[in-house]
Design a protein around this motif. Structure first.
Motif, PDB file in Angstrom:
ATOM      1  N   ARG A 259       0.838  -1.203   0.000  1.00 62.42           N
ATOM      2  CA  ARG A 259       0.000   0.000   0.000  1.00 62.42           C
ATOM      3  C   ARG A 259       0.873   1.254   0.000  1.00 62.42           C
ATOM      4  O   ARG A 259       0.574   2.237  -0.690  1.00 62.42           O
ATOM      5  CB  ARG A 259      -0.925  -0.010   1.209  1.00 62.42           C
ATOM      6  N   ALA A 260       1.964   1.211   0.764  1.00 65.63           N
ATOM      7  CA  ALA A 260       2.876   2.360   0.800  1.00 65.63           C
ATOM      8  C   ALA A 260       3.554   2.558  -0.554  1.00 65.63           C
ATOM      9  O   ALA A 260       3.725   3.691  -1.016  1.00 65.63           O
ATOM     10  CB  ALA A 260       3.927   2.163   1.893  1.00 65.63           C
ATOM     11  N   LEU A 261       3.950   1.460  -1.215  1.00 62.24           N
ATOM     12  CA  LEU A 261       4.547   1.569  -2.549  1.00 62.24           C
ATOM     13  C   LEU A 261       3.563   2.196  -3.533  1.00 62.24           C
ATOM     14  O   LEU A 261       3.947   3.010  -4.384  1.00 62.24           O
ATOM     15  CB  LEU A 261       4.984   0.193  -3.042  1.00 62.24           C
ATOM     16  N   SER A 273       6.873   0.643  -8.674  1.00 62.93           N
ATOM     17  CA  SER A 273       7.700   0.817  -7.478  1.00 62.93           C
ATOM     18  C   SER A 273       7.870  -0.547  -6.827  1.00 62.93           C
ATOM     19  O   SER A 273       6.972  -1.387  -6.882  1.00 62.93           O
ATOM     20  CB  SER A 273       7.054   1.809  -6.501  1.00 62.93           C
ATOM     21  N   TYR A 274       9.018  -0.756  -6.180  1.00 58.86           N
ATOM     22  CA  TYR A 274       9.334  -2.107  -5.701  1.00 58.86           C
ATOM     23  C   TYR A 274      10.384  -2.053  -4.602  1.00 58.86           C
ATOM     24  O   TYR A 274      11.068  -1.041  -4.396  1.00 58.86           O
ATOM     25  CB  TYR A 274       9.843  -2.969  -6.856  1.00 58.86           C
ATOM     26  N   VAL A 275      10.506  -3.182  -3.905  1.00 61.76           N
ATOM     27  CA  VAL A 275      11.505  -3.361  -2.856  1.00 61.76           C
ATOM     28  C   VAL A 275      12.265  -4.656  -3.134  1.00 61.76           C
ATOM     29  O   VAL A 275      11.650  -5.699  -3.393  1.00 61.76           O
ATOM     30  CB  VAL A 275      10.861  -3.425  -1.451  1.00 61.76           C
ATOM     31  N   PHE A 276      13.600  -4.585  -3.093  1.00 62.30           N
ATOM     32  CA  PHE A 276      14.458  -5.759  -3.172  1.00 62.30           C
ATOM     33  C   PHE A 276      15.178  -5.907  -1.835  1.00 62.30           C
ATOM     34  O   PHE A 276      15.657  -4.917  -1.273  1.00 62.30           O
ATOM     35  CB  PHE A 276      15.491  -5.606  -4.288  1.00 62.30           C
ATOM     36  N   HIS A 289       8.479  -7.063  -2.745  1.00 65.40           N
ATOM     37  CA  HIS A 289       7.237  -6.301  -2.849  1.00 65.40           C
ATOM     38  C   HIS A 289       7.266  -5.474  -4.127  1.00 65.40           C
ATOM     39  O   HIS A 289       8.327  -4.991  -4.544  1.00 65.40           O
ATOM     40  CB  HIS A 289       7.050  -5.373  -1.641  1.00 65.40           C
ATOM     41  N   GLU A 290       6.076  -5.299  -4.734  1.00 65.23           N
ATOM     42  CA  GLU A 290       6.015  -4.554  -5.993  1.00 65.23           C
ATOM     43  C   GLU A 290       4.623  -3.962  -6.173  1.00 65.23           C
ATOM     44  O   GLU A 290       3.614  -4.568  -5.785  1.00 65.23           O
ATOM     45  CB  GLU A 290       6.356  -5.471  -7.174  1.00 65.23           C
ATOM     46  N   TRP A 291       4.582  -2.763  -6.768  1.00 66.92           N
ATOM     47  CA  TRP A 291       3.338  -2.151  -7.206  1.00 66.92           C
ATOM     48  C   TRP A 291       3.505  -1.698  -8.647  1.00 66.92           C
ATOM     49  O   TRP A 291       4.550  -1.119  -9.004  1.00 66.92           O
ATOM     50  CB  TRP A 291       2.974  -0.946  -6.350  1.00 66.92           C
ATOM     51  N   CYS A 292       2.514  -1.984  -9.492  1.00 66.74           N
ATOM     52  CA  CYS A 292       2.560  -1.592 -10.896  1.00 66.74           C
ATOM     53  C   CYS A 292       1.335  -0.750 -11.216  1.00 66.74           C
ATOM     54  O   CYS A 292       0.219  -1.044 -10.764  1.00 66.74           O
ATOM     55  CB  CYS A 292       2.596  -2.814 -11.818  1.00 66.74           C
ATOM     56  N   GLY A 293       1.541   0.302 -12.003  1.00 60.91           N
ATOM     57  CA  GLY A 293       0.449   1.136 -12.437  1.00 60.91           C
ATOM     58  C   GLY A 293      -0.411   0.434 -13.472  1.00 60.91           C
ATOM     59  O   GLY A 293      -0.099  -0.668 -13.944  1.00 60.91           O
ATOM     60  N   GLY A 295      -1.811  -1.075 -16.662  1.00 58.90           N
ATOM     61  CA  GLY A 295      -1.210  -1.451 -17.931  1.00 58.90           C
ATOM     62  C   GLY A 295       0.272  -1.759 -17.871  1.00 58.90           C
ATOM     63  O   GLY A 295       0.893  -1.978 -18.919  1.00 58.90           O
ATOM     64  N   ILE A 296       0.874  -1.775 -16.678  1.00 57.89           N
ATOM     65  CA  ILE A 296       2.309  -2.024 -16.535  1.00 57.89           C
ATOM     66  C   ILE A 296       2.527  -3.481 -16.117  1.00 57.89           C
ATOM     67  O   ILE A 296       1.898  -3.974 -15.175  1.00 57.89           O
ATOM     68  CB  ILE A 296       2.941  -1.077 -15.501  1.00 57.89           C
ATOM     69  N   GLU A 297       3.426  -4.168 -16.826  1.00 59.32           N
ATOM     70  CA  GLU A 297       3.677  -5.589 -16.573  1.00 59.32           C
ATOM     71  C   GLU A 297       4.489  -5.775 -15.289  1.00 59.32           C
ATOM     72  O   GLU A 297       5.422  -5.026 -15.007  1.00 59.32           O
ATOM     73  CB  GLU A 297       4.438  -6.191 -17.753  1.00 59.32           C
ATOM     74  N   SER A 298       4.142  -6.815 -14.528  1.00 62.90           N
ATOM     75  CA  SER A 298       4.865  -7.152 -13.303  1.00 62.90           C
ATOM     76  C   SER A 298       5.981  -8.136 -13.623  1.00 62.90           C
ATOM     77  O   SER A 298       5.816  -9.050 -14.431  1.00 62.90           O
ATOM     78  CB  SER A 298       3.910  -7.757 -12.274  1.00 62.90           C
ATOM     79  N   HIS A 299       7.129  -7.971 -12.958  1.00 60.05           N
ATOM     80  CA  HIS A 299       8.276  -8.875 -13.130  1.00 60.05           C
ATOM     81  C   HIS A 299       8.709  -9.472 -11.792  1.00 60.05           C
ATOM     82  O   HIS A 299       9.802 -10.019 -11.692  1.00 60.05           O
ATOM     83  CB  HIS A 299       9.449  -8.119 -13.752  1.00 60.05           C
ATOM     84  N   GLN A 300       7.855  -9.375 -10.770  1.00 59.72           N
ATOM     85  CA  GLN A 300       8.261  -9.804  -9.434  1.00 59.72           C
ATOM     86  C   GLN A 300       8.580 -11.295  -9.383  1.00 59.72           C
ATOM     87  O   GLN A 300       9.582 -11.702  -8.793  1.00 59.72           O
ATOM     88  CB  GLN A 300       7.167  -9.464  -8.424  1.00 59.72           C
TER      89      GLN A 300
END
Length: 658
Positions: A259-261, A273-276, A289-293, A295-300
């Motif tokens: 939620r913060a991302l 936005s993401y955390v490694f 953790h990952e957030w995508c806007g 239409g943006i593809e996730s790569h987590q």
């Protein structure tokens, strides 16, 4: 105006009329120029006034954020911000000197509030500021675990919102007053310029130039105001994140991180936005953790177990740079070819990465991608990312602590055993390593404090005095750690000599008298107390620790008493205060290492929980015992008993007869 000119040309007084007209125009031009210059100078002062009034809104929000950060244990000097707010507000109300640059100490003389409406707005702001200060002080006395904490927090936030609204209204009134002055100036100059004829053309040009300068100042003021508003929005976002992470449960941690991302990504207008987080080997990293806007593809799922040696350019900068900003992935240097291929695979055009450091070790990193277009992040943006990274690291730390606490009972026992051994070793090592630099720092600060007032400003001296007090606190902490390490290692061997109890008590009182702060001290050592055969330094330290403890846990104006009595074969001393009592079930625990009482007042008291444990070790090393009493939960008495050996030998000071 042409008809009068033809009349003048036909008269014999044309020269005098022209001279009179020329003189009139010159005087008019001079008056207009003087009026214009005065108005411009006033406008500059008005600009400074509006800027200071606008800064009040930012300082109001900063004060709120510093209070929230202080609540989390993050150092923040909210009292300095509060003092600056009050000083500036007083200058805006009644006039006087106001600081416009806290770093250089530059000041400006402000006039009193120019209108009754502005005076009323500033007076309301002053009233709300006083109410906010009092409410904030009450808020610090309430712990997060108390039922009224959230209610008080909501009330404080609501009052801060009201304060910002009133401050915003004051800025609008100042701006409107300034603009009305500009409007009046333009009106009068336009009228005079119309009457000035030919010379009015020159005057109009001057007015236009002045107006362009004022418009430029207004535009610059709007730009600064927008920057301040953006900074306030950033601080509001950080404050909200901090509030959400207070008392966050372990099972809600991952949801809150995502939620913060999303909040930060949406605010920063990024696409991902993401955390490694690094694994224990420090070489492998996982996208936790990952957030995508939209239409943006996730790569987590793909970015798990990534070996950083495959990306040497990025790995090097993670350990050496405060942040990594890549405005254009296509312009990466040849040595970053591996990173460029990975970024292009994710269709990233620009990105910024902020390392997350925990206990001086790279813990992971926080990243933001711009996929749809290239983007440049400002200094305020990177500041937001740094603060978000610190909040995340604190959250991860608490999560790991909670996970460790939920291990099996056998693991806990082993961990406690190893922890005790490690603490004992660290107590000795850290204490000796800290003493040398603290001694050097103490000497340097003492030298700086001794400089003349012409060489050192009042603010610098206040900072140096504060540093000096903190060094004294650290020196006391080091002494406690050294004493505790001797107690733990069993090397505490008293160097006994004969001492008078009243001498040891007097020395202890001298050490703590500056901390009494209005408390009365009653000493009753009775009569005929025999000398005691003890290590004077250690027993005096016991008395100092007991007096310091009694002062910390009692109110200003209360009474602290020291009682000494002889008993068969022993001497007994007691130190009492009139503070809050101790529950009976906790009386035996207060002599344990690192144990501290619970409660809102106890949390506001600095300490390590070693003082009474050291007292117990020193008293028992002398063959005595120590105990605590709190009758009916009111006041606390801590007493100790020391055995008395045979009386000291009698010394004959008379000369023998020849």
């Amino acid at each position: 105006m042409k008809f009068p000119k033809r009349v003048w040309l036909e008269t014999s007084s044309i020269g005098g009329a022209l001279l009179a007209l020329t003189t009139l125009f010159i005087l008019t031009l001079f008056g207009i120029l003087l009026y214009t210059i005065t108005t411009i100078q006033n406008q500059k002062l008005d600009s400074v006034t509006v800027d200071l009034a606008g800064r009040q809104r930012m300082l109001n929000q900063r004060l709120m954020n510093e209070i929230l950060l202080t609540l989390q244990g993050i150092p923040a000097d909210y009292r300095f911000t509060q003092k600056t707010l009050n000083q500036t507000l007083d200058a805006l109300l009644a006039g006087g000197q106001a600081v416009i640059n806290s770093e250089s100490g530059e000041t400006v003389a402000l006039p009193p509030a120019p209108t009754k409406e502005i005076l009323q707005a500033l007076g309301e702001q002053k009233t709300l500021m006083t109410e906010f200060t009092a409410k904030a002080e009450r808020f610090f006395t309430i712990g997060p675990d108390q039922p009224e904490f959230n209610l008080e927090l909501d009330g404080l936030l609501a009052l801060n919102v009201r304060l910002n609204k009133v401050a915003n209204n004051a800025v609008k009134l100042f701006s409107r007053y300034s603009q009305e002055k500009i409007s009046k100036m333009i009106l009068w100059e336009s009228l005079i310029g119309g009457l000035a004829g030919i010379f009015g053309v020159l005057l109009t040009r001057q007015v236009r130039m002045a107006n362009r300068e004022l418009e430029h100042e207004i535009q610059e003021r709007l730009r600064v105001e927008m920057a301040l508003r953006y900074r306030m929005e950033i601080e509001n976002l950080v404050a909200n994140l901090s509030t959400q992470f207070i008392n966050l449960k372990k099972e809600d941690f991952d949801t809150e991180i995502n939620r913060a991302l999303e909040s930060i990504g949406t605010f920063g207008d990024v696409d991902r936005s993401y955390v490694f987080v690094f694994e224990d080997d420090g070489e492998t990293v996982n996208n936790t953790h990952e957030w995508c806007g939209p239409g943006i593809e996730s790569h987590q799922s793909r970015l798990q177990g990534v070996h950083m040696h495959a990306f040497p350019w990025l790995a090097e900068r993670l350990t050496s740079c405060p942040f990594i900003q890549i405005p254009s992935v296509s312009n990466l240097p040849p040595e970053a070819s591996a990173e460029k291929r990975e970024f292009e695979r994710q269709q990233i055009q620009s990105l910024v990465i902020v390392p997350m450091v925990w206990r001086e070790k790279l813990f992971g990193f926080l990243g933001f991608d711009s996929v749809k277009q290239e983007k440049m992040w400002s200094e305020e943006d990177t500041r937001l990312l740094h603060m978000a990274g610190e909040i995340f690291v604190n959250g991860f730390e608490r999560k790991m602590i909670e996970e460790n606490l939920r291990k099996s009972e056998a693991d806990k026992i082993e961990a406690f055993r190893q922890s005790d051994a490690l603490k004992t070793a660290l107590l000795s090592l850290v204490s000796h390593e800290l003493r040398t630099p603290l001694t050097a720092i103490k000497a340097s600060v003492a030298g700086l404090i001794g400089l003349s007032s012409q060489e050192t400003s009042k603010v610098q001296k206040e900072f140096l005095q504060s540093i000096n007090q903190e060094i004294d606190f650290l020196n006391g902490l080091v002494d406690n750690l050294l004493d505790m390490s001797r107690v733990e290692s069993g090397t505490l061997a008293p160097h006994r000599e004969w001492h008078l109890l009243e001498d040891l008590v007097e020395g202890a009182i001298r050490r703590v008298e500056l901390s009494l702060e209005g408390r009365s001290l009653q000493v009753d050592l009775g009569e005929n107390i025999s000398p005691i055969y003890v290590d004077g330094i250690e027993i005096q330290q016991v008395l100092i620790n007991l007096l310091d403890n009694a002062i910390k846990y009692s109110l200003t104006g209360s009474r602290i008493s020291i009682l000494g009595r002889m008993k068969p074969g022993q001497v007994e001393a007691r130190v009492s205060n009139e503070g809050d009592g101790i529950p009976q079930e906790d009386l035996s625990k207060i002599f344990e290492r690192f144990y501290r009482l619970k409660g809102p007042r106890a949390r506001m008291i600095r300490g390590t929980g070693l003082g009474l444990a050291i007292c117990k070790g020193m008293v028992e090393a002398h063959g005595g015992r120590i105990w605590a009493e709190s009758p009916k939960g009111r006041g606390v008495t801590i007493g100790f008993m020391l055995p008395i050996p045979d009386a000291p030998p009698t010394i004959n000071l008379e000369r023998p007869e020849e």
